[in-house]
Design an enzyme around this catalytic site. Structure first.
Site, mmCIF file in Angstrom:
data_model
loop_
_atom_site.group_PDB
_atom_site.id
_atom_site.type_symbol
_atom_site.label_atom_id
_atom_site.label_comp_id
_atom_site.label_asym_id
_atom_site.label_seq_id
_atom_site.Cartn_x
_atom_site.Cartn_y
_atom_site.Cartn_z
ATOM 1 N N LYS A 237 24.807 -5.960 -4.057
ATOM 2 C CA LYS A 237 26.231 -5.972 -4.448
ATOM 3 C C LYS A 237 27.074 -5.250 -3.399
ATOM 4 O O LYS A 237 28.271 -5.073 -3.561
ATOM 5 C CB LYS A 237 26.401 -5.266 -5.798
ATOM 6 C CG LYS A 237 25.655 -5.915 -6.928
ATOM 7 C CD LYS A 237 25.941 -5.161 -8.225
ATOM 8 C CE LYS A 237 25.010 -5.618 -9.331
ATOM 9 N NZ LYS A 237 24.965 -4.661 -10.419
ATOM 10 N N ARG B 102 0.799 -1.224 0.000
ATOM 11 C CA ARG B 102 0.000 0.000 0.000
ATOM 12 C C ARG B 102 0.830 1.272 0.000
ATOM 13 O O ARG B 102 0.506 2.208 -0.713
ATOM 14 C CB ARG B 102 -1.049 -0.006 1.113
ATOM 15 C CG ARG B 102 -0.516 0.037 2.484
ATOM 16 C CD ARG B 102 -1.332 -0.820 3.412
ATOM 17 N NE ARG B 102 -1.065 -2.210 3.208
ATOM 18 C CZ ARG B 102 -1.967 -3.098 2.808
ATOM 19 N NH1 ARG B 102 -3.181 -2.749 2.587
ATOM 20 N NH2 ARG B 102 -1.608 -4.348 2.660
HETATM 21 C C1 NCD Z 1 2.492 0.065 8.284
HETATM 22 C C2 NCD Z 1 4.001 -0.004 8.196
HETATM 23 O O1 NCD Z 1 4.546 -0.329 7.147
HETATM 24 O O2 NCD Z 1 4.629 0.287 9.206
HETATM 25 N N1 NCD Z 1 1.878 -0.153 7.066
HETATM 26 C C3 NCD Z 1 1.699 0.862 6.199
HETATM 27 O O3 NCD Z 1 2.586 1.590 5.872
HETATM 28 N N2 NCD Z 1 0.462 1.061 5.773
HETATM 29 C C4 NCD Z 1 1.924 -0.771 9.343
HETATM 30 C C5 NCD Z 1 2.238 -2.213 9.333
HETATM 31 O O4 NCD Z 1 2.951 -2.727 8.478
HETATM 32 O O5 NCD Z 1 1.740 -2.887 10.234
#
Ligand code: NCD
Length: 308
Positions: A81, A52
Site C-alpha cells: 500500500k 531457512r
Molecule cells: C543466503 C542468503 O539469503 O543470502 N541464504 C541464507 O540465508 N541461508 C544465501 C543464499 O541465498 O544464497
C-alpha cells in the site's frame, strides 16, 4: 536508541566468542534455556523469500519460550500500500520485543534500526550483508578448527552479490593471520567497497582467481555459494555463470584432509550431492549452529534492551 545488529562488525570479536560460548551451552543444555524468553515476541518481517533463515529465527525464539508473529510476506502487507520501512517498524515495535528483518534493498535494516523502538536484526539486506548467517559460519569454523587465527579461507562462487560472503569477510578480517582466496568468475568478484573497507585497510593478504582446482589444496575452509539469480539484471548472464563451480569428490582429492566445506544454503548445483557423505562437509551442521547462534543473539539483545 536500542542496539540493533546490521552487520557482524556491530559485534566485537569478544562478543562473538561469547555468543558462540552461549550457543554451545544452549546446544548442550537446551532445557535450561527453554523459558529464557517467556512472554517475549519476535516479529519476522521478511520482504524477500526465505525458508531457512526465517524458520531458523522462529525456531530460535520458540526454543527460548518466546512467541513469533509474522506476515506471510511483508510485501503482501502494508508495503504494497506504499508504507515506508520507517513507519512499518514503528508500528511493529508496538507489537513485538525484537524484529528480524530481511529486505531486498541494501541499507533497509539500517534505516529500520533508526526508527525502531526495539532491536532489529538484519536477516539479509539485498546484496549487502547477512550477519546471522556469519554467526552460524563462525560457530562452525570455531567448532571445526578450534579458532580463527592462521586460516586460509577460500570463498567460491558469486562473491559480488553474495551477502553472506561480504559479512564473512568483514568478520574474519579481524582475526590474526587470516588469508583469503577469492574464487569467482571475472563478473562476480568481491565488490571493491568490501575489499577497501576490510581487506586493504587491514592489509589482509588475499588473492583473486577464477580456477577452484588450482587453489583447492591450499585451503583450510572452502565456502561455496550459489549464484544469486534474483540479483542479476538479465537471465542470459545468470545462465552463463550459474554452473561456474561444481564441487565434486574428484575435485576434493587434492584438498587437505582437514578442509571444512561450508555453504550458507540453499544449494543449487555448486556442491554435488556425492560430497554430502564426505566428513569434510559441514553445511548441514552449519544450519543447526545457526539456530543456536540466533538463540544466543536474541537473548543478548533482549537483555541489553532491558526486556529480559
Ligand atoms: C543466503 C542468503 O539469503 O543470502 N541464504 C541464507 O540465508 N541461508 C544465501 C543464499 O541465498 O544464497
Amino acid at each position: 536508541m536500542v542496539r540493533s545488529i546490521i552487520d557482524t562488525t556491530d559485534l566485537s570479536v569478544e562478543e562473538i566468542d561469547g555468543l558462540i560460548d552461549t550457543a554451545e551451552d544452549m546446544m548442550e543444555h537446551p532445557r535450561e534455556y527453554a523459558h529464557t524468553c517467556d512472554g517475549m515476541i519476535l516479529s519476522t518481517l521478511f520482504y524477500e523469500p526465505s525458508t531457512r533463515t526465517r524458520l531458523s529465527f522462529e525456531s530460535a525464539m520458540l526454543s527460548l519460550g518466546g512467541r513469533v508473529i509474522s506476515t506471510p510476506s511483508a510485501d503482501s502487507s502494508s508495503a504494497s500500500k506504499g508504507e515506508s520501512v520507517a513507519d512499518t517498524v514503528r508500528v511493529i515495535s508496538c507489537y513485538a520485543d525484537i524484529i528480524a528483518m530481511r529486505h531486498h534493498k541494501e541499507g533497509a535494516a539500517y534505516v529500520a534500526a533508526q526508527y525502531s523502538a526495539v532491536p532489529v536484526i538484519n536477516a539479509g539486506d539485498g546484496g549487502h550483508c547477512h550477519p546471522t548467517q556469519t554467526l552460524a559460519d563462525l560457530c562452525t569454523i570455531r567448532r571445526e578448527k578450534g579458532g580463527f587465527s592462521g586460516l586460509t579461507v577460500g570463498l567460491c562462487g558469486d562473491l559480488k552479490f553474495g551477502r553472506t560472503v561480504h559479512s564473512l569477510i568483514n568478520a574474519m578480517s579481524r582475526y590474526e593471520g587470516i588469508r583469503f582466496v577469492l574464487i569467482s568468475p571475472e563478473e562476480l568478484k568481491v565488490p571493491s567497497y568490501v575489499k577497501n573497507e576490510s581487506l586493504k585497510k587491514k592489509n589482509i593478504p588475499y588473492t583473486q582467481v577464477t580456477d577452484l582446482e588450482e587453489v583447492i589444496g591450499e585451503l583450510d575452509i572452502l565456502y561455496m555459494t550459489r549464484v544469486q539469480r534474483e540479483r542479476f539484471f538479465n537471465e542470459e548472464d545468470y545462465l552463463r555463470l550459474k554452473d561456474s563451480y561444481i564441487l565434486t569428490p574428484e575435485k576434493l582429492r587434492s584438498a587437505k584432509k582437514d578442509l571444512s566445506i561450508l555453504h550458507p544454503l540453499p544449494r543449487v548445483n555448486e556442491i554435488s550431492v556425492k560430497v554430502d557423505e564426505d566428513p569434510r562437509a559441514c553445511y548441514f551442521k552449519q544450519v543447526l549452529y545457526g539456530r543456536y547462534m540466533r538463540m544466543a543473539l536474541i537473548t543478548k539483545l533482549l537483555k541489553e534492551a532491558g526486556r529480559l
